[in-house]
Motif scaffolding. Structure first.
Motif, mmCIF file in Angstrom:
data_model
loop_
_atom_site.group_PDB
_atom_site.id
_atom_site.type_symbol
_atom_site.label_atom_id
_atom_site.label_comp_id
_atom_site.label_asym_id
_atom_site.label_seq_id
_atom_site.Cartn_x
_atom_site.Cartn_y
_atom_site.Cartn_z
ATOM 1 N N GLU A 45 0.351 -0.488 -1.794
ATOM 2 C CA GLU A 45 1.577 -1.289 -1.947
ATOM 3 C C GLU A 45 1.342 -2.418 -2.950
ATOM 4 N N SER A 46 0.178 -3.034 -2.889
ATOM 5 C CA SER A 46 -0.049 -4.130 -3.836
ATOM 6 C C SER A 46 -0.249 -3.569 -5.251
ATOM 7 N N TRP A 47 -0.857 -2.375 -5.378
ATOM 8 C CA TRP A 47 -0.953 -1.700 -6.692
ATOM 9 C C TRP A 47 0.459 -1.420 -7.230
ATOM 10 N N PHE A 48 1.350 -0.962 -6.342
ATOM 11 C CA PHE A 48 2.720 -0.609 -6.740
ATOM 12 C C PHE A 48 3.457 -1.849 -7.287
ATOM 13 N N GLU A 49 3.320 -2.976 -6.575
ATOM 14 C CA GLU A 49 3.990 -4.212 -7.019
ATOM 15 C C GLU A 49 3.459 -4.636 -8.393
ATOM 16 N N ALA A 50 2.142 -4.565 -8.572
ATOM 17 C CA ALA A 50 1.547 -4.958 -9.864
ATOM 18 C C ALA A 50 2.001 -4.009 -10.965
ATOM 19 N N MET A 51 2.088 -2.720 -10.634
ATOM 20 C CA MET A 51 2.486 -1.705 -11.616
ATOM 21 C C MET A 51 3.892 -1.987 -12.141
#
Ligand SMILES: CC(C)(COP(=O)(O)OP(=O)(O)OC[C@H]1O[C@@H](n2cnc3c(N)ncnc32)[C@H](O)[C@@H]1OP(=O)(O)O)[C@@H](O)C(=O)NCCC(=O)NCCS
Length: 181
Positions: A45-51
Motif C-alpha cells: 500500500e505504501s509502494w502504491f501511494e508513492a507510485m
C-alpha cells in the motif's frame, strides 16, 4: 489502456494489491527479481501511494489476460524509469501467476511495451537488467530483439551463489527494421 489480442495492460488499482502480496512472497517468482524477502500488504500500500506521485509514464501497468469470457490479472510490467533528455527507458516485467508462464504471454507483452516505448514515447533506446540465473526471461527478451550489452560480473548474490547481472537493450532503428521484416 493498451489491448492486443488476449492481453490488456491497464493502470494498477488498489484492489490488485493483495495479488501482488501473494506473488511477491513466492520464491519462484522473486528468484529473478530485485526483492528477496517479499512484501506485506502494508508495504504494498505504501509502494502504491508513492507510485501515484511518480510521472504517469513510469507507473507500472497491470497485465490482464482474457480467458473464458473474463479478464484475469496475472502480473505487472512497464517502464521503471524514463530519461527524457537522453530518450532512454528501463523496462521491467513480472508475471506472478505461474500458470501463465511459458505460454508466450511474456513475449507478447514485451512487444507491446517496446511499441509503447518507441512508437508512443519516441525513445531511442529501451534497456533492462536480468540476472544470469533467469534463462526463461533472457530467452523471452532475445525473442523480441533485445541483445546482450554487458554483464555486471557477480553482481547478484542469491542463495549462496553469485550470478552476473546482464544488461540487454533494443535501439529504435532495430525495433522498426524488425517490424518491417
Ligand atoms: C520472465 C517472464 C516475463 C517470461 O514470460 P513467459 O510468458 O513465461 O515467457 P514466454 O512464454 O513468452 O517465453 C519463454 C521462453 O523461455 C523458454 N524457457 C523457459 N524456461 C527456460 C529455461 N529454463 N531455459 C531456457 N529457456 C527457457 C521457453 O521455452 C520460451 O522460449 P520458446 O518460445 O523459444 O520456447 C515470466 O516468466 C515472469 O514474469 N517470471 C517471473 C518474474 C521474472 O523473472 N521477471 C523477469 C525479471 S528480469
Amino acid at each position: 489502456m493498451i489491448i492486443h489480442d488476449q492481453i490488456r495492460l491497464r493502470p494498477i488499482e488498489r484492489e490488485d494489491l493483495p495479488r501482488f502480496v501473494q506473488w511477491f512472497n513466492d520464491p519462484e517468482v522473486t528468484k529473478g527479481l530485485v526483492l528477496t524477502t517479499g512484501f506485506s500488504l502494508a508495504e504494498e500500500e505504501s509502494w502504491f501511494e508513492a507510485m501515484l506521485k511518480r510521472p504517469p509514464e513510469e507507473h507500472p501497468l497491470a497485465i490482464d489476460v482474457h480467458q473464458d469470457d473474463t479478464w484475469i490479472h496475472i502480473g505487472s510490467c512497464g517502464f521503471n524509469k524514463i530519461d527524457w533528455r537522453n530518450r532512454k527507458g528501463e523496462l521491467g516485467i513480472a508475471i506472478g501467476n505461474k500458470a501463465f508462464w511459458d505460454r508466450g504471454f511474456g513475449t507478447q507483452i514485451m512487444r507491446m511495451l517496446l511499441e509503447l516505448g518507441f512508437g508512443t514515447y519516441n525513445l531511442e533506446r529501451v534497456f533492462l537488467r536480468v540476472y544470469a540465473n533467469n534463462p526463461r526471461a533472457i530467452r523471452t527478451y532475445e525473442k523480441v530483439g533485445f541483445v546482450l550489452e554487458g554483464r555486471l560480473r557477480r553482481a547478484r548474490y542469491y542463495q549462496g551463489q553469485y550470478y552476473d547481472e546482464i544488461i540487454m537493450s533494443v535501439l529504435r532503428s532495430e525495433w522498426f527494421s524488425r517490424k518491417e521484416q
